[in-house]
Write an enzyme that holds these catalytic residues in place. Structure first.
Site, mmCIF file in Angstrom:
data_model
loop_
_atom_site.group_PDB
_atom_site.id
_atom_site.type_symbol
_atom_site.label_atom_id
_atom_site.label_comp_id
_atom_site.label_asym_id
_atom_site.label_seq_id
_atom_site.Cartn_x
_atom_site.Cartn_y
_atom_site.Cartn_z
ATOM 1 N N GLY A 8 0.789 -1.231 0.000
ATOM 2 C CA GLY A 8 0.000 0.000 0.000
ATOM 3 C C GLY A 8 0.820 1.280 0.000
ATOM 4 O O GLY A 8 0.266 2.364 -0.141
ATOM 5 N N PRO A 12 7.652 7.139 -5.177
ATOM 6 C CA PRO A 12 7.759 8.095 -6.291
ATOM 7 C C PRO A 12 8.146 7.393 -7.596
ATOM 8 O O PRO A 12 9.008 6.514 -7.604
ATOM 9 C CB PRO A 12 8.852 9.059 -5.829
ATOM 10 C CG PRO A 12 8.850 8.954 -4.335
ATOM 11 C CD PRO A 12 8.492 7.526 -4.028
ATOM 12 N N ALA A 13 7.514 7.806 -8.692
ATOM 13 C CA ALA A 13 7.603 7.083 -9.966
ATOM 14 C C ALA A 13 8.937 7.249 -10.681
ATOM 15 O O ALA A 13 9.199 6.563 -11.662
ATOM 16 C CB ALA A 13 6.476 7.529 -10.890
ATOM 17 N N GLY A 15 13.294 7.950 -9.699
ATOM 18 C CA GLY A 15 14.307 8.160 -8.668
ATOM 19 C C GLY A 15 15.595 8.645 -9.305
ATOM 20 O O GLY A 15 15.751 8.581 -10.525
ATOM 21 N N LEU A 16 16.505 9.120 -8.473
ATOM 22 C CA LEU A 16 17.836 9.490 -8.969
ATOM 23 C C LEU A 16 18.799 8.348 -8.636
ATOM 24 O O LEU A 16 18.877 7.922 -7.476
ATOM 25 C CB LEU A 16 18.323 10.780 -8.295
ATOM 26 C CG LEU A 16 19.629 11.336 -8.881
ATOM 27 C CD1 LEU A 16 19.340 12.133 -10.175
ATOM 28 C CD2 LEU A 16 20.369 12.227 -7.881
ATOM 29 N N GLY A 17 19.509 7.827 -9.651
ATOM 30 C CA GLY A 17 20.575 6.856 -9.412
ATOM 31 C C GLY A 17 21.744 7.549 -8.733
ATOM 32 O O GLY A 17 21.928 8.760 -8.878
ATOM 33 N N ASP A 45 18.251 6.220 -5.149
ATOM 34 C CA ASP A 45 18.649 4.806 -5.198
ATOM 35 C C ASP A 45 20.110 4.680 -4.773
ATOM 36 O O ASP A 45 21.011 4.954 -5.566
ATOM 37 C CB ASP A 45 18.480 4.269 -6.629
ATOM 38 C CG ASP A 45 18.888 2.806 -6.714
ATOM 39 O OD1 ASP A 45 18.118 1.966 -6.231
ATOM 40 O OD2 ASP A 45 19.982 2.510 -7.233
ATOM 41 N N TYR A 50 28.451 1.690 -3.534
ATOM 42 C CA TYR A 50 28.723 2.889 -4.338
ATOM 43 C C TYR A 50 29.726 3.813 -3.632
ATOM 44 O O TYR A 50 30.225 4.760 -4.239
ATOM 45 C CB TYR A 50 27.428 3.650 -4.668
ATOM 46 C CG TYR A 50 26.401 2.847 -5.461
ATOM 47 C CD1 TYR A 50 26.752 1.677 -6.130
ATOM 48 C CD2 TYR A 50 25.084 3.266 -5.539
ATOM 49 C CE1 TYR A 50 25.804 0.937 -6.838
ATOM 50 C CE2 TYR A 50 24.122 2.535 -6.255
ATOM 51 C CZ TYR A 50 24.497 1.372 -6.891
ATOM 52 O OH TYR A 50 23.555 0.649 -7.588
ATOM 53 N N LYS A 78 21.297 -0.984 -0.403
ATOM 54 C CA LYS A 78 21.450 -2.383 -0.828
ATOM 55 C C LYS A 78 22.558 -3.092 -0.048
ATOM 56 O O LYS A 78 23.607 -2.486 0.235
ATOM 57 C CB LYS A 78 21.789 -2.449 -2.327
ATOM 58 C CG LYS A 78 20.859 -1.631 -3.214
ATOM 59 C CD LYS A 78 21.092 -1.852 -4.692
ATOM 60 C CE LYS A 78 20.319 -0.842 -5.529
ATOM 61 N NZ LYS A 78 21.015 0.434 -5.735
ATOM 62 N N HIS A 111 21.539 -6.821 -3.210
ATOM 63 C CA HIS A 111 22.019 -6.196 -4.451
ATOM 64 C C HIS A 111 22.144 -7.219 -5.591
ATOM 65 O O HIS A 111 21.772 -6.944 -6.733
ATOM 66 C CB HIS A 111 23.376 -5.536 -4.165
ATOM 67 C CG HIS A 111 23.718 -4.399 -5.059
ATOM 68 N ND1 HIS A 111 24.404 -3.286 -4.628
ATOM 69 C CD2 HIS A 111 23.496 -4.185 -6.375
ATOM 70 C CE1 HIS A 111 24.569 -2.446 -5.643
ATOM 71 N NE2 HIS A 111 24.032 -2.972 -6.710
HETATM 72 N N1 LIG Z 1 20.836 -2.850 -8.874
HETATM 73 C C1 LIG Z 1 21.911 -2.857 -9.624
HETATM 74 O O1 LIG Z 1 22.649 -3.852 -9.718
HETATM 75 C C2 LIG Z 1 22.276 -1.627 -10.418
HETATM 76 C C3 LIG Z 1 23.161 -1.755 -11.479
HETATM 77 C C4 LIG Z 1 23.477 -0.600 -12.214
HETATM 78 C C5 LIG Z 1 22.916 0.625 -11.877
HETATM 79 N N2 LIG Z 1 22.051 0.720 -10.796
HETATM 80 C C6 LIG Z 1 21.432 2.013 -10.420
HETATM 81 O O2 LIG Z 1 20.863 2.582 -11.590
HETATM 82 C C7 LIG Z 1 21.295 3.941 -11.725
HETATM 83 C C8 LIG Z 1 21.261 4.379 -13.177
HETATM 84 O O3 LIG Z 1 22.105 3.600 -14.000
HETATM 85 P P1 LIG Z 1 23.380 4.242 -14.724
HETATM 86 O O4 LIG Z 1 23.827 5.393 -13.925
HETATM 87 O O5 LIG Z 1 24.357 3.165 -15.011
HETATM 88 O O6 LIG Z 1 22.815 4.628 -16.155
HETATM 89 P P2 LIG Z 1 21.729 5.646 -16.789
HETATM 90 O O7 LIG Z 1 20.929 6.288 -15.725
HETATM 91 O O8 LIG Z 1 21.054 4.874 -17.859
HETATM 92 O O9 LIG Z 1 22.667 6.723 -17.506
HETATM 93 C C9 LIG Z 1 23.338 7.681 -16.757
HETATM 94 C C10 LIG Z 1 24.120 8.593 -17.688
HETATM 95 O O10 LIG Z 1 23.223 9.296 -18.563
HETATM 96 C C11 LIG Z 1 23.575 10.682 -18.628
HETATM 97 N N3 LIG Z 1 22.312 11.463 -18.648
HETATM 98 C C12 LIG Z 1 21.326 11.463 -17.706
HETATM 99 N N4 LIG Z 1 20.312 12.267 -18.076
HETATM 100 C C13 LIG Z 1 20.657 12.820 -19.257
HETATM 101 C C14 LIG Z 1 20.034 13.759 -20.117
HETATM 102 N N5 LIG Z 1 18.832 14.269 -19.837
HETATM 103 N N6 LIG Z 1 20.699 14.111 -21.241
HETATM 104 C C15 LIG Z 1 21.905 13.582 -21.541
HETATM 105 N N7 LIG Z 1 22.546 12.680 -20.760
HETATM 106 C C16 LIG Z 1 21.936 12.299 -19.623
HETATM 107 C C17 LIG Z 1 24.346 10.973 -17.360
HETATM 108 O O11 LIG Z 1 25.408 11.866 -17.618
HETATM 109 P P3 LIG Z 1 25.408 13.372 -16.988
HETATM 110 O O12 LIG Z 1 25.750 13.230 -15.537
HETATM 111 O O13 LIG Z 1 26.453 14.025 -17.806
HETATM 112 O O14 LIG Z 1 24.017 13.930 -17.210
HETATM 113 C C18 LIG Z 1 24.906 9.623 -16.911
HETATM 114 O O15 LIG Z 1 26.259 9.456 -17.213
HETATM 115 C C19 LIG Z 1 22.692 3.899 -11.080
HETATM 116 O O16 LIG Z 1 23.170 5.204 -10.807
HETATM 117 C C20 LIG Z 1 22.414 3.065 -9.871
HETATM 118 O O17 LIG Z 1 21.771 3.830 -8.857
HETATM 119 C C21 LIG Z 1 21.711 -0.395 -10.083
#
Ligand SMILES: NC(=O)c1ccc[n+]([C@@H]2O[C@H](COP(=O)([O-])OP(=O)(O)OC[C@H]3O[C@@H](n4cnc5c(N)ncnc54)[C@H](OP(=O)(O)O)[C@@H]3O)[C@@H](O)[C@H]2O)c1
Length: 326
Positions: A8, A12-13, A15-17, A45, A50, A78, A111
């Site tokens: 329930g 938020p739809a 999040g910031l990685g 997230d 990290y 995680k 994780h």
């Molecule tokens: N559970 C897991 O095992 C797992 C694994 C991998 C990742 N994650 C989580 O998922 C999050 C996101 O994944 P990710 O960081 O690998 O990849 P992503 O969010 O697909 O891509 C991030 C990249 O996109 C660029 N970007 C973002 N918005 C933009 C825009 N509007 N225009 C142009 N470029 C843009 C960013 O660069 P700039 O900073 O230059 O904008 C950044 O380098 C991670 O940060 C982490 O929290 C979880």
């Protein structure tokens, strides 16, 4: 916009990685958390591996001191792979809570389903000497402690990540508290339609990582076969029509499809555009159909470091035949 989880709670739809990998410092990520809260983000997230939770904690403190109530925030963390032992789960969660300066997490994930340690930044050829396959009995020992975190009030929900259908089937069979969310790689070129449908059919909210196709990931996480979502002609064309960056189209598609994207950006213009993209008109049904058709089954986070035997390929981690590999 909110998603409602099976217990329930509203999540938020978007999040910031917060995974900076090799290229973004902890302070830059913490700065993005603070800036993102200013433009409206309430979901962050995080993960112990990290290496930036203490810096993010200082940012969260400022956000709350600035008037955002804790109840409005959705903070995930995680359990890292070398902390699956029963005695390590609760202390690991408490350490993340202390670093994040919080009394409770909204969700605490396991994780990865493998207890195989590897240091941050290691080569994809690196293997931990005692690497193991998924052993369900062991995973359930970890999960019992995850359930205890809910009983203790340290985590409101618990979640799984990097799981497959056969692993989740066993988890749902044996869990006292089932995962409310499943974090999985999801972007237009990697839509995982079967797993996505399965988790939703079981009342589990999918959280999509790498929602933009992680365009700036390190070289070690790239292969020549990888494709680039934000250069896909369909994504580029829709972005051109809407006058937005292709990243924004990926985010709009993700939310409309029903997953919760967690894009990372440290640039205000980018994270603001990603957030504001959700306030403009939705993509059309035709846009959604066209994006559904560009799936390339292109997994970016292959997980090679978790392999436990010689002569395996990374596909073995993901149970492609519907059977857990041992
Ligand atoms: N559970 C897991 O095992 C797992 C694994 C991998 C990742 N994650 C989580 O998922 C999050 C996101 O994944 P990710 O960081 O690998 O990849 P992503 O969010 O697909 O891509 C991030 C990249 O996109 C660029 N970007 C973002 N918005 C933009 C825009 N509007 N225009 C142009 N470029 C843009 C960013 O660069 P700039 O900073 O230059 O904008 C950044 O380098 C991670 O940060 C982490 O929290 C979880």
């Amino acid at each position: 916009m909110m998603r409602y989880l099976y217990p329930g709670a509203p999540m938020p739809a978007i999040g910031l990685g917060t995974f900076g990998s090799d290229s973004v410092s902890a302070d830059a990520i913490a700065g993005a958390v603070k800036g993102a809260a200013e433009v409206g983000y309430r979901h962050f997230d995080c993960a112990s591996v990290y290496g930036n939770e203490d810096r993010i904690g200082a940012a969260l403190r400022q956000i709350m001191d600035g008037g955002v109530p804790r109840e409005e925030l959705w903070i995930a963390s995680k359990l890292w792979n070398d902390k699956h032992a029963e005695d390590d789960v609760i202390p690991s969660c408490r350490k993340s809570l202390a670093d994040l300066q919080l009394d409770y997490l909204d969700v605490y994930f396991v994780h990865w389903p493998f207890p195989n340690f590897h240091p941050p930044g290691c080569d994809v050829e690196s293997r931990s000497p005692g690497a193991q396959p998924y052993i369900h009995e062991n995973f359930m020992r970890t999960w019992r402690k995850m359930e205890e975190l809910v009983d203790l009030g340290l985590a409101r929900h618990i979640g799984a990540s990097n799981m497959t259908i056969p692993k989740l089937e066993l988890l749902l069979r044996d869990a006292r508290i089932k995962p409310a969310v499943n974090e999985m790689e999801l972007h237009p070129h990697f839509q995982q339609p079967e797993l996505f449908a399965w988790v939703r059919a079981h009342g589990i909210q999918p959280v999509g990582y790498c929602p933009l196709g992680s365009p700036n990931r390190p070289a070690r996480d790239r292969t020549p076969q990888d494709t680039v979502d934000i250069e896909d002609p369909v994504i580029v064309e829709i972005a051109g029509r809407l006058g937005v960056h292709p990243a924004v189209v990926c985010i709009k598609w993700a939310v409309q499809r029903g997953q919760t994207p967690i894009p990372l950006s440290t640039k205000r213009a980018h994270y603001q555009a990603n957030f504001e993209g959700l306030q403009s008109d939705p993509l059309t049904d035709e846009d959604m159909r066209r994006i559904a058709a560009i799936d390339r089954n292109c997994r970016l986070i292959k997980g090679q470091v978790f392999l436990w035997k010689k002569d395996q390929t990374w596909e073995d981690l993901w149970d492609p035949d519907g059977v857990i590999k041992s």
